[in-house]
Design a protein around this motif. Structure first.
Motif, mmCIF file in Angstrom:
data_model
loop_
_atom_site.group_PDB
_atom_site.id
_atom_site.type_symbol
_atom_site.label_atom_id
_atom_site.label_comp_id
_atom_site.label_asym_id
_atom_site.label_seq_id
_atom_site.Cartn_x
_atom_site.Cartn_y
_atom_site.Cartn_z
ATOM 1 N N UNK A 157 0.819 -1.207 0.000
ATOM 2 C CA UNK A 157 0.000 0.000 0.000
ATOM 3 C C UNK A 157 0.854 1.258 0.000
ATOM 4 N N UNK A 158 1.880 1.258 0.874
ATOM 5 C CA UNK A 158 2.777 2.411 0.934
ATOM 6 C C UNK A 158 3.462 2.649 -0.408
ATOM 7 N N UNK A 159 3.917 1.549 -1.009
ATOM 8 C CA UNK A 159 4.619 1.657 -2.283
ATOM 9 C C UNK A 159 3.686 2.233 -3.347
ATOM 10 N N UNK A 160 2.452 1.728 -3.375
ATOM 11 C CA UNK A 160 1.502 2.208 -4.389
ATOM 12 C C UNK A 160 1.152 3.673 -4.165
ATOM 13 N N UNK A 161 0.920 4.012 -2.895
ATOM 14 C CA UNK A 161 0.579 5.396 -2.588
ATOM 15 C C UNK A 161 1.725 6.327 -2.998
ATOM 16 N N UNK A 162 2.952 5.901 -2.631
ATOM 17 C CA UNK A 162 4.120 6.703 -2.980
ATOM 18 C C UNK A 162 4.271 6.842 -4.488
ATOM 19 N N UNK A 163 4.120 5.723 -5.195
ATOM 20 C CA UNK A 163 4.297 5.755 -6.649
ATOM 21 C C UNK A 163 3.294 6.702 -7.291
ATOM 22 N N UNK A 164 2.074 6.720 -6.769
ATOM 23 C CA UNK A 164 1.052 7.611 -7.302
ATOM 24 C C UNK A 164 1.398 9.066 -7.069
ATOM 25 N N UNK A 165 1.782 9.370 -5.834
ATOM 26 C CA UNK A 165 2.118 10.763 -5.524
ATOM 27 C C UNK A 165 3.373 11.209 -6.263
ATOM 28 N N UNK A 166 4.320 10.270 -6.446
ATOM 29 C CA UNK A 166 5.534 10.610 -7.191
ATOM 30 C C UNK A 166 5.200 10.961 -8.638
ATOM 31 N N UNK A 167 4.218 10.257 -9.190
ATOM 32 C CA UNK A 167 3.806 10.563 -10.567
ATOM 33 C C UNK A 167 3.205 11.965 -10.635
ATOM 34 N N UNK A 168 2.383 12.311 -9.625
ATOM 35 C CA UNK A 168 1.812 13.661 -9.598
ATOM 36 C C UNK A 168 2.917 14.702 -9.417
ATOM 37 N N UNK A 169 3.883 14.361 -8.548
ATOM 38 C CA UNK A 169 5.012 15.270 -8.320
ATOM 39 C C UNK A 169 5.821 15.482 -9.586
#
Lengths: 258, 324
Positions: A157-169
């Motif tokens: 979950x953490x990895x997915x959440x991070x990957x999503x926010x990193x894409x937005x970033x």
């Protein structure tokens, strides 16, 4: 999309992170905060269980997963929100400022390859940071027998959440040539996506339900409990896709906007 | 190698490049000349597929920049005005990275990188961080990266901007060596550089093509309008301005004589000859035969500069260093 080109970009970006103090600084801060949360959670757990022993003359069964793993992971997810802007802010803004974007744009690599390569490097750095959190939790296995699956799921979950926010970033970094603006913008988005679900705690209108659905942390709650729900996975995957898609579009727009 | 037809690039409000057409043959070295803001960089950015043209077409090595950008990008080496360097990379590492980006096979990459470094004289700093290099070295690192994949076409945007005279000379001789294998198009607003390096010159101003010709042709065109400066003085007493002017006008081949100035007893004239005729010996003889002192007689030091100023219609200082 050519995987070789993506990997070339990704490698270069990783070198950029690790040849400068960025990666080490971020990981050190993360280790510090993460370590503190872990220490506090374990301390609280020990305090609770001793108290129960004294009051009732016998320990009630307490679950490490509920008292240590879940709060720690919840905190890690919030720290992530704060650190993600620092990972992504330079991704594109720096290339634009230094003029190296011109090199990438005039090389035979596609925009998608550039975007995915850079995002992948950011994800790898983020995963390295999660590795530190995992190191903390590994200590638990020395003294107790927590279930492994729920922990793995919450890391997923953490990895997915991070990957999503990193894409937005990455997208926001592509909009400007100023790292500070990119960082602040990403931070604002991260923060907003965190708190946006709060209204749903006292409201049951459709609007607040939609807001709660958009909130990245709402979706993380299931993961933190060790529940793998496709709905949440799909949500994060669509955030990743959406962010990367916007970034690629923004890259293309550089050409006709210039 | 390069074929540009009716190329126009319009930004929101202004036209950067207005309907330019030119062709560059294989192995040629072409100077792209114009004042700052003339549209040199924009044209180069179109050629390198960084910007799409508003209208018109551009072909590099037989591939259209809009239709087949990937093919063009593989065959082009580009050094923008500020070299696109990563300061936290080592020199050889950077050149290698660019080589990989250009799609070079990994097999002989190391050898090609070493070769490019050798040709650009940066072998001695291969292991240094780019951030630590001087401006001249950085420029050469950029050049090494532009040639590492042995491109058909080399596009250099003001490769000598900001270099000191010594570095400038070195860079230019390096570029001269590169021509032949590569088709080189280099932009500059420094005239002597073009005179030294280029076979062909393209002059643009305010987005419009003003001249495109070989150096030799431009030179010949120049000879046609050659002006000879003559300075005479009386052996005794004073000399009538009109007398001298009349005598000079009678010399065969002279088109026009204009009085320039009087320096004490000396009178200076500008004599314009007919194209292709060498009138200097006759002028000298006439003056001597009239029993005057011939103080000075020389072809005015015209160069590309005159044509350039004429064509670009600006009195802009032409050899002002640095970029905008």
């Amino acid at each position: 999309m050519n995987p070789r080109n993506t990997w070339i970009i990704c490698q270069k970006e990783l070198k950029g992170y690790f040849a400068s103090p960025i990666a080490y600084g971020l990981m050190a801060f993360f280790a510090l905060i993460c370590g503190y949360f872990f220490y506090a959670a374990v301390g609280w757990f020990v305090f609770q269980s001793t108290q129960q022993m004294m009051m009732r003359g016998g320990a009630m069964p307490m679950d490490v997963a509920d008292y240590v793993v879940r709060p720690v992971m919840g905190n890690v997810s919030v720290i992530g929100l704060f650190l993600i802007p620092m990972i992504t802010m330079r991704l594109f803004a720096e290339e634009k400022r230094a003029g190296t974007m011109e090199l990438l744009a005039t090389s035979p690599v596609r925009d998608t390859e550039i975007v995915v390569g850079k995002w992948l490097a950011a994800v790898i750095l983020y995963l390295a940071m999660l590795g530190i959190a995992a190191l903390n939790l590994a200590i638990l296995f020395l003294y107790s027998k927590p279930e492994v699956m729920p922990i793995l799921i919450s890391f997923l979950g953490l990895a997915l959440q991070g990957a999503g926010l990193l894409a937005l970033g990455a997208f926001i970094s592509n909009l400007t040539r100023n790292q500070i603006i990119a960082g602040a913008g990403t931070f604002a988005i991260c923060l907003l996506l965190w708190v946006i679900g709060w209204t749903s705690e006292y409201e049951q209108t459709t609007f607040s339900k939609v807001l709660a659905y958009i909130s990245v942390t709402t979706h993380f709650e299931n993961f933190a409990k060790g529940v793998l729900d496709t709905k949440d996975v799909i949500f994060y995957l669509s955030v990743i896709f959406f962010g990367l898609f916007l970034t690629v579009r923004s890259m293309e727009s550089l050409r006709w906007r210039a | 190698m390069i074929k540009v037809e009716g190329l126009t690039k319009r930004y929101a409000r202004n036209v950067a490049v207005d309907n330019i057409s030119f062709e560059v043959g294989k192995g040629q070295i072409v100077g792209f000349l114009g004042p700052n803001g003339a549209g040199k960089t924009t044209t180069m950015r179109v050629l390198t597929c960084f910007l799409p043209p508003t209208s018109g077409t551009a072909e590099v090595a037989g591939y259209d920049v809009v239709q087949q950008p990937m093919e063009v990008k593989k065959r082009i080496g580009y050094l923008p005005e500020t070299p696109p360097l990563y300061p936290d990379m080592e020199v050889a590492e950077y050149v290698e990275f660019v080589g990989k980006l250009k799609g070079m096979p990994t097999g002989d990459l190391a050898a090609k990188v070493a070769d490019a470094c050798e040709r650009c004289h940066i072998t001695d700093v291969r292991k240094k961080l780019i951030a630590k290099l001087s401006k001249g070295y950085k420029q050469r690192v950029g050049l090494a990266a532009a040639i590492v994949h042995n491109p058909d076409v080399l596009v250099l945007d003001e490769p000598t901007a900001g270099l000191d005279p010594e570095q400038r000379r070195e860079t230019l001789s390096l570029i001269r060596q590169l021509a032949g294998d590569h088709t080189v198009i280099l932009s500059t607003h420094i005239l002597p550089e073009v005179e030294q390096t280029c076979e062909q010159v393209i002059i643009i101003s305010k987005g419009q093509l003003k001249a495109i010709d070989t150096m030799a042709n431009l030179d010949r065109r120049l000879r046609g309008a050659e002006i000879i400066q003559v300075e005479v003085e009386a052996r005794q007493g004073t000399l009538g301005r009109d007398t001298v002017q009349q005598r000079l006008e009678q010399v065969a081949g002279v088109q026009r004589v204009t009085f320039r100035e009087a320096k004490g007893q000396r009178l200076a004239f500008d004599v314009e000859g007919t194209s292709g005729q060498n009138i200097q010996p006759d002028l000298a003889r006439t003056v001597v035969a009239a029993d005057w002192n011939l103080v000075e007689l020389h072809a005015a030091g015209l160069g590309l500069e005159e044509i350039y100023l004429q064509l670009t219609g600006a009195g802009a200082p032409a050899n002002q260093g640095g970029a905008q």
